[in-house]
Scaffold this active site. Structure first.
Site, mmCIF file in Angstrom:
data_model
loop_
_atom_site.group_PDB
_atom_site.id
_atom_site.type_symbol
_atom_site.label_atom_id
_atom_site.label_comp_id
_atom_site.label_asym_id
_atom_site.label_seq_id
_atom_site.Cartn_x
_atom_site.Cartn_y
_atom_site.Cartn_z
ATOM 1 N N GLY A 262 70.650 42.744 28.904
ATOM 2 C CA GLY A 262 69.275 43.032 28.476
ATOM 3 C C GLY A 262 68.736 41.961 27.536
ATOM 4 O O GLY A 262 67.545 41.629 27.562
ATOM 5 N N ALA B 13 45.843 18.827 49.202
ATOM 6 C CA ALA B 13 46.877 17.885 49.675
ATOM 7 C C ALA B 13 48.061 17.912 48.718
ATOM 8 O O ALA B 13 48.111 17.151 47.747
ATOM 9 C CB ALA B 13 46.297 16.475 49.779
ATOM 10 N N GLY B 14 48.994 18.846 48.970
ATOM 11 C CA GLY B 14 50.202 18.953 48.149
ATOM 12 C C GLY B 14 51.355 18.295 48.879
ATOM 13 O O GLY B 14 51.550 17.084 48.792
ATOM 14 N N SER B 15 52.066 19.098 49.678
ATOM 15 C CA SER B 15 53.164 18.523 50.472
ATOM 16 C C SER B 15 52.617 17.506 51.468
ATOM 17 O O SER B 15 53.253 16.491 51.750
ATOM 18 C CB SER B 15 53.891 19.639 51.231
ATOM 19 O OG SER B 15 54.387 20.600 50.325
ATOM 20 N N GLN C 83 71.814 37.112 33.522
ATOM 21 C CA GLN C 83 72.661 38.260 33.873
ATOM 22 C C GLN C 83 73.797 38.435 32.853
ATOM 23 O O GLN C 83 74.096 39.558 32.441
ATOM 24 C CB GLN C 83 73.238 38.053 35.290
ATOM 25 C CG GLN C 83 73.847 39.289 35.894
ATOM 26 C CD GLN C 83 72.804 40.366 36.195
ATOM 27 O OE1 GLN C 83 71.615 40.074 36.299
ATOM 28 N NE2 GLN C 83 73.236 41.610 36.276
ATOM 29 N N GLU D 63 57.372 17.219 42.456
ATOM 30 C CA GLU D 63 57.885 15.986 43.088
ATOM 31 C C GLU D 63 58.469 16.260 44.479
ATOM 32 O O GLU D 63 59.509 15.716 44.853
ATOM 33 C CB GLU D 63 58.882 15.283 42.172
ATOM 34 C CG GLU D 63 58.158 14.647 40.998
ATOM 35 C CD GLU D 63 58.993 13.711 40.190
ATOM 36 O OE1 GLU D 63 59.781 12.961 40.787
ATOM 37 O OE2 GLU D 63 58.853 13.735 38.969
ATOM 38 N N GLY D 64 57.780 17.104 45.230
ATOM 39 C CA GLY D 64 58.234 17.462 46.571
ATOM 40 C C GLY D 64 59.023 18.742 46.512
ATOM 41 O O GLY D 64 60.089 18.783 45.884
ATOM 42 N N THR E 8 48.945 14.464 43.866
ATOM 43 C CA THR E 8 48.624 15.778 44.456
ATOM 44 C C THR E 8 47.139 16.127 44.316
ATOM 45 O O THR E 8 46.517 15.832 43.298
ATOM 46 C CB THR E 8 49.446 16.877 43.743
ATOM 47 O OG1 THR E 8 50.829 16.543 43.854
ATOM 48 C CG2 THR E 8 49.198 18.245 44.345
ATOM 49 N N GLU E 9 46.607 16.771 45.349
ATOM 50 C CA GLU E 9 45.233 17.298 45.289
ATOM 51 C C GLU E 9 45.248 18.779 45.641
ATOM 52 O O GLU E 9 46.241 19.274 46.191
ATOM 53 C CB GLU E 9 44.331 16.542 46.272
ATOM 54 C CG GLU E 9 44.239 15.069 45.932
ATOM 55 C CD GLU E 9 43.311 14.310 46.865
ATOM 56 O OE1 GLU E 9 42.712 14.934 47.768
ATOM 57 O OE2 GLU E 9 43.188 13.095 46.677
#
Ligand SMILES: Cc1cc2nc3c(=O)[nH]c(=O)nc-3n(C[C@H](O)[C@H](O)[C@H](O)COP(=O)(O)OP(=O)(O)OC[C@H]3O[C@@H](n4cnc5c(N)ncnc54)[C@H](O)[C@@H]3O)c2cc1C
Length: 380
Positions: free
Chosen positions: A340, A130-132, A336, A363-364, A126-127
């Site tokens: 609380g 430039a991901g996907s 849930q 990873e996508g 990844t950059e």
């Protein structure tokens, strides 16, 4: 023949990983999360037990096991702490390009000494821009005699800065898109390699994520994996294999959240009875169990396809997308059920929810998984 039972060896491996996760990882998971500390002692412990680098052949000091065994261990580690699990299982992702495309000489030179010690590896694809869209990468490589020179940087790299080995993807020319991409092995002590700051993350905080920078970094031509231009294919084949592992990590987090919610629902009293007596809570628990069980089926199927040398792109994307989506749902429902208390850091489930989110992204992303799934369907 269909058989969902594990062999004695697989059960023993899973039990070993489960015990390690319960006794060593889980007790310190909150601390590592809050301090965002690198878990070197746990890496040492996992390595001592032979629980790292499982899919590397034994001849190169790996476990000599398959994708299914890797997934069994990933599920258990992630049930203890997803950040620690991502750190350790990051090796599977980073070493797979070398296992798939490396020569015997490369495996001997780089992988054998690597696996002999509690080392980490990083997969650098990844950059920032430039991901996907991996093929739009800008990290360049040029050949000068017997060497390659790398320039550029990679973003969000797991184990960046803490690794002794980097598998790096760079392009001969950005205009060639995927056809220009090459893959390389870069030792962690190579001059010209440096790192950005450690990212301050929402979850999986025990896992180091950094920018990895290449400044006129020189490596011998012998460090190239496959031929020039084969890097994109090597990366895609690696991700096809690795996605079952990410799915297993997501499964582990989902399972841990379900188990915590189940226990809490039987202890917590409201209106004079355990909240587990309320059908609304029971239905949430039932949904959690359905999701966790079906995710495991898909993880095992994707791993089985890999181990039997069959095409697995469709199934590994389904496994990754489904398991991480259900992990997000199950961990949210676990918060849930805790009411609380679920929102408070003293209790385990808010961490599960934060940790699960990353699995839908790395990873996508799950949008990209759906694209892969749809393309596979339309191609048939
Ligand atoms: C903690 C962490 C660890 C990581 N570890 C590594 C690592 O070790 N090595 C490595 O190489 N990378 C790593 N990554 C990078 C990770 O794989 C990318 O972040 C991921 O692939 C998405 O890329 P992006 O962040 O650039 O998002 P983008 O690609 O910019 O996507 C942004 C959004 O647009 C959507 N989108 C993009 N394209 C399309 C499309 N064609 N159709 C529909 N939707 C689309 C995405 O699904 C997403 O929702 C890591 C990331 C994180 C956060």
């Amino acid at each position: 023949m269909i058989d969902f039972s594990l062999t004695e060896e697989q059960q023993a491996l899973r039990d070993l990983a489960r015990d390690f996760a319960r006794d060593k990882i889980a007790p310190v998971a909150q601390d590592y999360d809050q301090t965002s500390t690198h878990p070197q002692d746990l890496i040492n412990g996992a390595h001592n037990l032979g629980l790292m680098n499982l899919t590397v052949p034994e001849a190169y000091n790996g476990g000599g096991l398959g994708a299914l065994e890797d997934c069994l261990v990933a599920e258990e580690f992630a049930a203890g702490c997803a950040g620690v699990a991502t750190t350790i299982m990051g090796n599977s992702l980073a070493l797979t390009p070398i296992v798939l495309a490396g020569t015997p000489e490369q495996l001997e030179q780089f992988v054998a000494p690597f696996c002999a010690a509690p080392n980490l590896a990083a997969f650098c694809l990844t950059e920032a821009g430039a991901g996907s869209d991996v093929a739009s990468m800008r990290t360049t490589v040029r050949r000068e005699g017997d060497e390659y020179v790398l320039n550029g940087s990679k973003r969000f790299i797991t184990n960046g800065g803490t690794s002794s080995l980097y598998t790096v993807f760079a392009t001969l020319d950005p205009s060639l898109k995927h056809k220009g991409i090459c893959a390389f092995i870069v030792p962690g002590d190579t001059p010209g390699l440096s790192f950005g700051k450690k990212e301050d993350k929402m979850g999986q905080r025990a896992s180091d994520t950094r920018e990895v920078i290449f400044d006129n970094l020189r490596i011998p031509v012998a460090n190239r994996l496959g031929q020039e231009g084969e890097g994109f294919l090597i990366a895609m084949k690696t991700l096809d294999r690795a996605r079952a592992g990410v799915a297993a990590l997501a499964l582990g987090v989902g399972r841990a959240a379900m188990e915590a919610a189940l226990e809490y629902a039987q202890q917590r009293q409201q209106f004079g009875q355990p909240i587990a007596q309320f059908q609304a809570i029971q239905f949430m628990l039932a949904d959690m169990a359905m999701k966790v069980e079906t995710a495991r089926l898909m993880v095992w199927k994707a791993a089985w396809l890999t181990d039997n040398g069959r095409p697995n792109s469709l199934e590994s994307s389904i496994a990754k997308c489904y398991a991480s989506d259900i992990a997000m749902e199950v961990t949210t429902d676990a918060v849930q059920i805790f009411g609380g208390y679920g929102y408070i850091k003293e209790y385990p489930v808010e961490k599960y929810m934060r940790d699960a989110k990353l699995m839908q992204i790395y990873e996508g992303t799950n949008q990209i998984q759906r694209l892969v799934i749809a393309r596979n369907l339309l191609r048939r």
